[in-house]
Design an enzyme around this catalytic site. Sequence first.
Site, mmCIF file in Angstrom:
data_model
loop_
_atom_site.group_PDB
_atom_site.id
_atom_site.type_symbol
_atom_site.label_atom_id
_atom_site.label_comp_id
_atom_site.label_asym_id
_atom_site.label_seq_id
_atom_site.Cartn_x
_atom_site.Cartn_y
_atom_site.Cartn_z
ATOM 1 N N ASN A 181 40.467 52.842 40.086
ATOM 2 C CA ASN A 181 40.228 54.249 40.434
ATOM 3 C C ASN A 181 40.635 55.241 39.346
ATOM 4 O O ASN A 181 40.043 56.310 39.258
ATOM 5 C CB ASN A 181 40.880 54.580 41.780
ATOM 6 C CG ASN A 181 42.348 54.258 41.815
ATOM 7 O OD1 ASN A 181 42.866 53.561 40.942
ATOM 8 N ND2 ASN A 181 43.027 54.761 42.814
ATOM 9 N N LYS A 207 45.436 44.588 31.112
ATOM 10 C CA LYS A 207 44.146 44.104 31.629
ATOM 11 C C LYS A 207 43.625 45.142 32.624
ATOM 12 O O LYS A 207 44.168 45.297 33.716
ATOM 13 C CB LYS A 207 44.292 42.757 32.346
ATOM 14 C CG LYS A 207 42.904 42.178 32.685
ATOM 15 C CD LYS A 207 42.947 41.120 33.767
ATOM 16 C CE LYS A 207 42.944 41.684 35.164
ATOM 17 N NZ LYS A 207 41.727 42.413 35.566
ATOM 18 N N GLU A 247 38.304 44.672 36.369
ATOM 19 C CA GLU A 247 36.985 44.207 35.896
ATOM 20 C C GLU A 247 35.879 45.200 36.284
ATOM 21 O O GLU A 247 34.793 45.190 35.711
ATOM 22 C CB GLU A 247 36.672 42.813 36.464
ATOM 23 C CG GLU A 247 36.696 42.683 37.988
ATOM 24 C CD GLU A 247 38.091 42.369 38.546
ATOM 25 O OE1 GLU A 247 39.110 42.789 37.937
ATOM 26 O OE2 GLU A 247 38.174 41.706 39.604
ATOM 27 N N PRO A 281 47.655 42.657 48.996
ATOM 28 C CA PRO A 281 47.511 41.193 48.863
ATOM 29 C C PRO A 281 47.645 40.715 47.407
ATOM 30 O O PRO A 281 48.304 39.709 47.139
ATOM 31 C CB PRO A 281 46.102 40.909 49.401
ATOM 32 C CG PRO A 281 45.791 42.077 50.292
ATOM 33 C CD PRO A 281 46.510 43.248 49.710
ATOM 34 N N GLU A 287 52.592 48.962 42.141
ATOM 35 C CA GLU A 287 52.034 50.206 42.705
ATOM 36 C C GLU A 287 50.865 49.794 43.578
ATOM 37 O O GLU A 287 49.776 49.500 43.076
ATOM 38 C CB GLU A 287 51.551 51.125 41.573
ATOM 39 C CG GLU A 287 52.652 51.685 40.722
ATOM 40 C CD GLU A 287 53.546 52.660 41.457
ATOM 41 O OE1 GLU A 287 53.217 53.050 42.594
ATOM 42 O OE2 GLU A 287 54.587 53.013 40.890
ATOM 43 N N GLY A 312 48.898 49.630 47.786
ATOM 44 C CA GLY A 312 48.084 50.474 48.661
ATOM 45 C C GLY A 312 48.895 51.286 49.647
ATOM 46 O O GLY A 312 50.121 51.238 49.668
ATOM 47 N N CYS A 362 45.245 55.874 46.079
ATOM 48 C CA CYS A 362 46.207 55.056 46.840
ATOM 49 C C CYS A 362 47.126 55.879 47.719
ATOM 50 O O CYS A 362 47.523 55.447 48.785
ATOM 51 C CB CYS A 362 47.032 54.243 45.870
ATOM 52 S SG CYS A 362 47.735 55.281 44.582
ATOM 53 N N LYS A 374 58.457 49.843 51.302
ATOM 54 C CA LYS A 374 57.861 48.818 52.170
ATOM 55 C C LYS A 374 56.763 48.058 51.399
ATOM 56 O O LYS A 374 56.923 47.782 50.203
ATOM 57 C CB LYS A 374 57.370 49.455 53.487
ATOM 58 C CG LYS A 374 58.549 50.000 54.323
ATOM 59 C CD LYS A 374 58.175 51.073 55.320
ATOM 60 C CE LYS A 374 57.437 50.583 56.552
ATOM 61 N NZ LYS A 374 57.164 51.733 57.471
ATOM 62 N N GLU A 412 56.770 54.663 38.787
ATOM 63 C CA GLU A 412 56.149 55.066 37.534
ATOM 64 C C GLU A 412 56.497 56.531 37.290
ATOM 65 O O GLU A 412 56.947 57.243 38.180
ATOM 66 C CB GLU A 412 54.627 54.879 37.608
ATOM 67 C CG GLU A 412 54.279 53.402 37.761
ATOM 68 C CD GLU A 412 52.854 53.041 37.370
ATOM 69 O OE1 GLU A 412 51.928 53.536 38.023
ATOM 70 O OE2 GLU A 412 52.690 52.251 36.412
HETATM 71 P P1 NAD Z 1 42.912 44.670 43.455
HETATM 72 O O1 NAD Z 1 44.220 44.303 44.034
HETATM 73 O O2 NAD Z 1 41.707 43.989 43.921
HETATM 74 O O3 NAD Z 1 42.944 44.445 41.865
HETATM 75 C C1 NAD Z 1 43.905 45.076 41.048
HETATM 76 C C2 NAD Z 1 43.983 44.352 39.718
HETATM 77 O O4 NAD Z 1 44.604 43.076 39.895
HETATM 78 C C3 NAD Z 1 42.624 44.056 39.066
HETATM 79 O O5 NAD Z 1 42.739 44.297 37.682
HETATM 80 C C4 NAD Z 1 42.425 42.582 39.356
HETATM 81 O O6 NAD Z 1 41.612 41.937 38.412
HETATM 82 C C5 NAD Z 1 43.841 42.072 39.270
HETATM 83 N N1 NAD Z 1 44.092 40.819 39.988
HETATM 84 C C6 NAD Z 1 43.491 40.357 41.106
HETATM 85 N N2 NAD Z 1 44.033 39.172 41.466
HETATM 86 C C7 NAD Z 1 45.004 38.887 40.567
HETATM 87 C C8 NAD Z 1 45.928 37.805 40.412
HETATM 88 N N3 NAD Z 1 45.960 36.791 41.262
HETATM 89 N N4 NAD Z 1 46.782 37.857 39.375
HETATM 90 C C9 NAD Z 1 46.782 38.901 38.518
HETATM 91 N N5 NAD Z 1 45.933 39.938 38.608
HETATM 92 C C10 NAD Z 1 45.051 39.945 39.627
HETATM 93 O O7 NAD Z 1 42.821 46.247 43.617
HETATM 94 P P2 NAD Z 1 41.571 47.209 43.326
HETATM 95 O O8 NAD Z 1 40.551 46.946 44.368
HETATM 96 O O9 NAD Z 1 41.209 47.136 41.888
HETATM 97 O O10 NAD Z 1 42.220 48.646 43.550
HETATM 98 C C11 NAD Z 1 42.362 49.240 44.804
HETATM 99 C C12 NAD Z 1 43.774 49.050 45.328
HETATM 100 O O11 NAD Z 1 44.715 49.550 44.389
HETATM 101 C C13 NAD Z 1 44.016 49.822 46.604
HETATM 102 O O12 NAD Z 1 44.762 49.053 47.506
HETATM 103 C C14 NAD Z 1 44.838 51.007 46.136
HETATM 104 O O13 NAD Z 1 45.635 51.592 47.117
HETATM 105 C C15 NAD Z 1 45.631 50.417 45.034
HETATM 106 N N6 NAD Z 1 46.081 51.457 44.111
HETATM 107 C C16 NAD Z 1 47.415 51.776 44.065
HETATM 108 C C17 NAD Z 1 47.870 52.777 43.237
HETATM 109 C C18 NAD Z 1 49.331 53.148 43.179
HETATM 110 O O14 NAD Z 1 49.733 53.723 42.192
HETATM 111 N N7 NAD Z 1 50.131 52.847 44.183
HETATM 112 C C19 NAD Z 1 46.964 53.456 42.429
HETATM 113 C C20 NAD Z 1 45.619 53.106 42.486
HETATM 114 C C21 NAD Z 1 45.195 52.107 43.331
#
Ligand code: NAD
Length: 485
Positions: free
Chosen positions: A154, A177, A180, A232, A251, A253, A285, A452, A459
Amino acid sequence: MTHPAQPKASHFINGQYVEDTGGAEIPVIYAATGERIATVHAATPAIVEQALASAKAAQKEWAKMTGTERGRILRRAADIIRDRNHELSVLETYDTGKPLQETLVADATSGADALEYFGGLAASLTGEHIPMGEDWVYTVREPLGVCVGIGAWNYPTQIACWKGAPALACGNAMVFKPSETTPLCALKVAEILVEAGLPAGLYNVIQGMGEVGGALVSDPRVDKVSLTGSVPTGKKVYAAAAADMKHVTMELGGKSPMIVFEDADIDNAVGGAINGNFYSSGQVCSNGTRVFVHKDIKEKFLTRLAERTANAKLGDPMDENVNFGPMVTENQMNIVLGYIEKGKAEGARLVCGGQRADMDGYFIEPTIFADVKDEMVIAREEIFGPVMAVLDFEDEDEVIARANDTEFGLSAGVFTKDLSRAHRVIGALEAGSCFINSYNDAPVEAPFGGVKASGVGRENSKEAIQHYSQVKSVYVRMGDVEAAF
Ligand code: NAD
């Protein structure tokens, strides 16, 4: 003809662009049209190796430089980013589909803020002197070593900088990284850091899916992992990092509450609800997606909310009058539409929106449900799209208990004119990043992160320094050593 968004190569390692077409193709799709605008390749094991080896080799010399020297480079990178804000914002819009009206003020600029802030802080990272009679202890704030950053889709520029800037300020190297889904912007950050004088190898960007992230997280050369992503994924990455006792920042959801009391300024509360649900088409998020509105003002609030939401302008994200963009991918659009159908099926009252917009691209109309009940799926799960759930409440203790009844704890907001109530309620809410009479501000000066299941660590702000450095303590004895034998 090659699209302007196509990068020179997929990866940026050791100060230059690197390609390895042996890795799986990752298409970059412009969400506003569905058209493929660029292609990158996932990192092969050889690319992962190059990135980690160059980070490891560069880090020690970087850590030996003075904080002033390191900071100067970061601040120079901030200046370059600001100079190129327009070009970088256009790229951010191609990467994510977010409207240019937003990206011009929220993405590259936020990345530049982080580089400037941590660049400014770098020279002040010192230890302590602790007197112990004629002896003393001194502490040294040391870098962790090689840090891995893994991004969500995002805020690709912001996330690349929010992780990179404090890591580099503290004397670490980073392998980043991106998601994707949005692989383009972090490459530009890497390129600009090198242009600003960052020695090669200290900020590498490699592409790939979860597997590449997993390979980075489990490599023994890595000392710290900072993930922005879903809960997850966070659980998997945290567990993998724990195997080698690596430091983590998570960081994740949220399903954050925003509480509007009966004395609130209605227009400000409506503005907060709009910012907290529809900015970036709801793909934020910290969004306050459970809007608890006191029953006495509920209908007035909903009327004003619907009037103002009618001003959302969907369309070509490059048109600066457009203030509402598409979902990042077709898949994300379908997930969100699925939640909207669940909301309808569970009996929530649809106030506006509720469907895919009748236009090209992955647009969903800004959607508001009222009369939402706590147990409904749309009130419990993170949707990550433009779907606001409005719930009624009557009393303070009740709303606090309901607001806290969730596995998440990223953010929370309160709208009221009663000063004591504002602080009392915020004090009782289980969340890391909170707001009073506002929603979703995220200045670099303030800590950002969740409690939680929403994460660990923070950050931004001086807090981030704790998560990219560690303290060595040194006892210095002036006299003789006494021993039992
Ligand atoms: P995602 O969890 O699907 O992927 C996040 C990143 O993790 C991607 O780069 C992905 O390739 C990588 N990844 C996936 N599986 C992995 C593994 N097993 N080992 C290492 N890396 C792995 O999340 P998304 O769909 O890209 O983003 C949306 C989520 O991110 C939402 O839940 C949102 O709330 C959260 N988010 C949180 C913040 C925050 O600062 N708290 C900011 C933005 C988004």
